[in-house]
Write an enzyme that holds these catalytic residues in place. Structure first.
Site, mmCIF file in Angstrom:
data_model
loop_
_atom_site.group_PDB
_atom_site.id
_atom_site.type_symbol
_atom_site.label_atom_id
_atom_site.label_comp_id
_atom_site.label_asym_id
_atom_site.label_seq_id
_atom_site.Cartn_x
_atom_site.Cartn_y
_atom_site.Cartn_z
ATOM 1 N N THR A 43 0.849 -1.201 0.000
ATOM 2 C CA THR A 43 0.000 0.000 0.000
ATOM 3 C C THR A 43 0.880 1.246 0.000
ATOM 4 O O THR A 43 0.630 2.201 -0.754
ATOM 5 C CB THR A 43 -0.935 -0.008 1.235
ATOM 6 N N ASN B 180 -6.488 -9.924 -7.056
ATOM 7 C CA ASN B 180 -6.488 -10.638 -5.783
ATOM 8 C C ASN B 180 -7.807 -11.354 -5.496
ATOM 9 O O ASN B 180 -7.846 -12.279 -4.707
ATOM 10 C CB ASN B 180 -6.162 -9.684 -4.632
ATOM 11 N N GLN C 136 0.160 -10.097 -6.063
ATOM 12 C CA GLN C 136 -0.339 -11.480 -6.139
ATOM 13 C C GLN C 136 0.363 -12.308 -7.215
ATOM 14 O O GLN C 136 0.076 -13.490 -7.364
ATOM 15 C CB GLN C 136 -1.856 -11.489 -6.390
ATOM 16 N N SER D 23 4.723 -7.166 -1.865
ATOM 17 C CA SER D 23 4.460 -7.210 -0.428
ATOM 18 C C SER D 23 5.019 -8.491 0.183
ATOM 19 O O SER D 23 4.806 -9.579 -0.362
ATOM 20 C CB SER D 23 2.940 -7.150 -0.218
ATOM 21 N N THR E 154 15.125 4.774 9.094
ATOM 22 C CA THR E 154 16.242 3.842 9.227
ATOM 23 C C THR E 154 15.909 2.501 8.581
ATOM 24 O O THR E 154 14.847 1.923 8.844
ATOM 25 C CB THR E 154 16.579 3.645 10.723
ATOM 26 N N CYS F 197 -21.894 -8.606 4.764
ATOM 27 C CA CYS F 197 -23.176 -8.020 5.177
ATOM 28 C C CYS F 197 -22.918 -7.127 6.375
ATOM 29 O O CYS F 197 -22.325 -7.548 7.352
ATOM 30 C CB CYS F 197 -24.124 -9.111 5.649
HETATM 31 N N1 PLP Z 1 -2.475 -5.120 -3.936
HETATM 32 C C1 PLP Z 1 -3.067 -6.319 -3.933
HETATM 33 C C2 PLP Z 1 -3.443 -6.958 -5.235
HETATM 34 C C3 PLP Z 1 -3.325 -6.972 -2.722
HETATM 35 O O1 PLP Z 1 -3.908 -8.173 -2.719
HETATM 36 C C4 PLP Z 1 -2.953 -6.328 -1.510
HETATM 37 C C5 PLP Z 1 -3.277 -6.942 -0.205
HETATM 38 O O2 PLP Z 1 -4.386 -7.358 0.043
HETATM 39 C C6 PLP Z 1 -2.316 -5.077 -1.578
HETATM 40 C C7 PLP Z 1 -2.102 -4.507 -2.804
HETATM 41 C C8 PLP Z 1 -1.875 -4.363 -0.341
HETATM 42 O O3 PLP Z 1 -0.773 -5.044 0.225
HETATM 43 P P1 PLP Z 1 -0.206 -4.657 1.663
HETATM 44 O O4 PLP Z 1 -1.019 -5.404 2.664
HETATM 45 O O5 PLP Z 1 1.216 -5.097 1.650
HETATM 46 O O6 PLP Z 1 -0.340 -3.188 1.804
#
Ligand code: PLP
Length: 379
Positions: free
Chosen positions: A72, A151, A181, A201, A239, A324
């Site tokens: 992110t 994802n 992914q 990630s 750091t 929900c």
């Molecule tokens: N992009 C995709 C396709 C993801 O599946 C995710 C996590 O769910 C992210 C970005 C965000 O990753 P992070 O948890 O490392 O911020």
């Protein structure tokens, strides 16, 4: 326990845990890589070694990689950093509405800053409509943001075609690619892919939470998002964490060690589940050519959350993208963009596998589904 929620996060592998343990217990490696004394230089040397080895896995130069806290952060940095630095290049960004929120929310921020975001529609298989994309690309476009593997559905981006379209219509457009992914599951060759920026990630590839990577191709200039002491070539201050860098490096190397064999065994699991679930009148929502690590399926007569909690009773963990709340029923925006019927989308769950899942677990999953159906007397 059967863990089929590997797109959400993965369990750290023993190799990663061992690397962390040994790093943290070392008397020589705790120094600040920025310190001028021996402890600092040792830490910096070890840190640079991680970068070098990661660059070798991803096929890029070390100085094209930056460690971040998560994908992110990488998305925020890449998109906003590129747009703010390259204002004269154009004012329009192209993306899809099926991106992860890390991209979508960052694009919202870009819109607030005055950029125009144009969304290309996706087809039923989740891939961007390339004809529409071609029509959208003109001289006003500065950036395109896409996801390599979705994802929620496993849909694979036709990256080569997109890069070819960009090259044909406006070579100045930069491409940001979310590879969260796909890394470790598809070959990643950053030198050949034709993209300018990308994100990764750690916790999705059996490393730990708290570490991500940002790729910025040499020659592409972006503004840093986190400023301060100027670490990481002024691109991401703070750091450097050698232990996290190592945890990322080990996970990446492990992921690529037996990639083809892993893919084969996950494919078998995926195919088995598809066949068995179709027999039980479930609707497979992942496209036929999706990456086998993700299987999105809709169960007749079961809302997503109901099925998730029923499976939980058997210690089977999956995820739902439809939820929900007391007021409204939220349905996956990705599936709706793919024109999946709202009711079917509302009954969908996502199974996501790792190379450590087994066929026995898949069979156990089917047995649990049968029991759940019986219990609810729907069959
Ligand atoms: N992009 C995709 C396709 C993801 O599946 C995710 C996590 O769910 C992210 C970005 C965000 O990753 P992070 O948890 O490392 O911020």
């Amino acid at each position: 326990m059967i863990y089929f929620d590997n797109s959400a996060t993965t369990r750290p592998i023993p190799e990663v845990i061992e690397a962390i343990r040994s790093n943290l217990s070392s008397e020589e490696l705790f120094g600040n890589p920025g310190s001028l004394h021996e402890l600092g230089t040792e830490a910096m040397k070890a840190y640079n070694e991680q970068l070098k080895r990661i660059a070798a896995v991803l096929h890029c130069y070390e100085n094209e990689l930056y460690f971040t806290s998560c994908a992110t952060e990488s998305a925020n940095t890449a998109i906003l950093g590129y747009l703010s630095r390259n204002r004269r290049n154009g004012n329009v960004v192209i993306s899809t509405k099926t991106e992860h929120k890390a991209t979508l929310e960052t694009l919202k921020r870009a819109e607030e800053l005055g950029f125009t975001i144009k969304y290309v529609e996706v087809n039923k298989d989740g891939k961007p409509n390339l004809q529409m994309l071609e029509e959208l690309i003109d001289d006003s476009v500065t950036l395109m943001c896409f996801t390599h593997v979705n994802n929620e559905t496993g849909s694979i981006l036709p990256l080569d075609e997109i890069v070819a379209l960009r090259n044909k219509k406006n070579r100045r457009i930069a491409i940001y690619l979310d590879m969260v992914q796909s890394v470790g599951k598809l070959a990643i060759d950053l030198k050949k892919m034709g993209i300018e920026m990308g994100s990764f990630s750690g916790h999705k590839i059996h490393s730990v939470k708290g570490i991500g990577l940002l790729y910025v191709k040499a020659g592409v200039n972006i503004n840093p998002y986190i400023v301060g002491g100027g670490q990481q070539n002024n691109m991401r201050s703070g750091t450097q964490s050698l232990v996290l860098a190592e945890a990322m490096r080990v996970a990446l190397e492990e992921a690529y060690k037996n990639m083809d064999e892993s893919h084969e065994s996950v494919s078998e699991i995926n195919q088995y589940l598809r066949n068995e679930l179709i027999k039980r009148e479930a609707v497979i929502l992942s496209p036929d050519d999706a990456l086998d690590y993700v299987l999105n399926v809709s169960f007749k007569g079961f809302e997503s959350e109901t099925m998730l909690h029923c499976l939980e009773k058997y210690k089977i963990y999956v995820s739902t993208v439809s939820a929900c709340s007391s007021k409204s029923k939220k349905v996956s925006y990705v599936l709706l963009e793919m024109k999946v019927d709202r009711k079917i989308a509302g009954n969908s769950i996502r199974l996501s596998f790792s190379r450590y899942n087994t066929m026995e677990e898949a069979q156990e999953f089917i047995r649990a589904v049968d029991e759940i159906y019986k219990l609810f007397a729907l069959h």
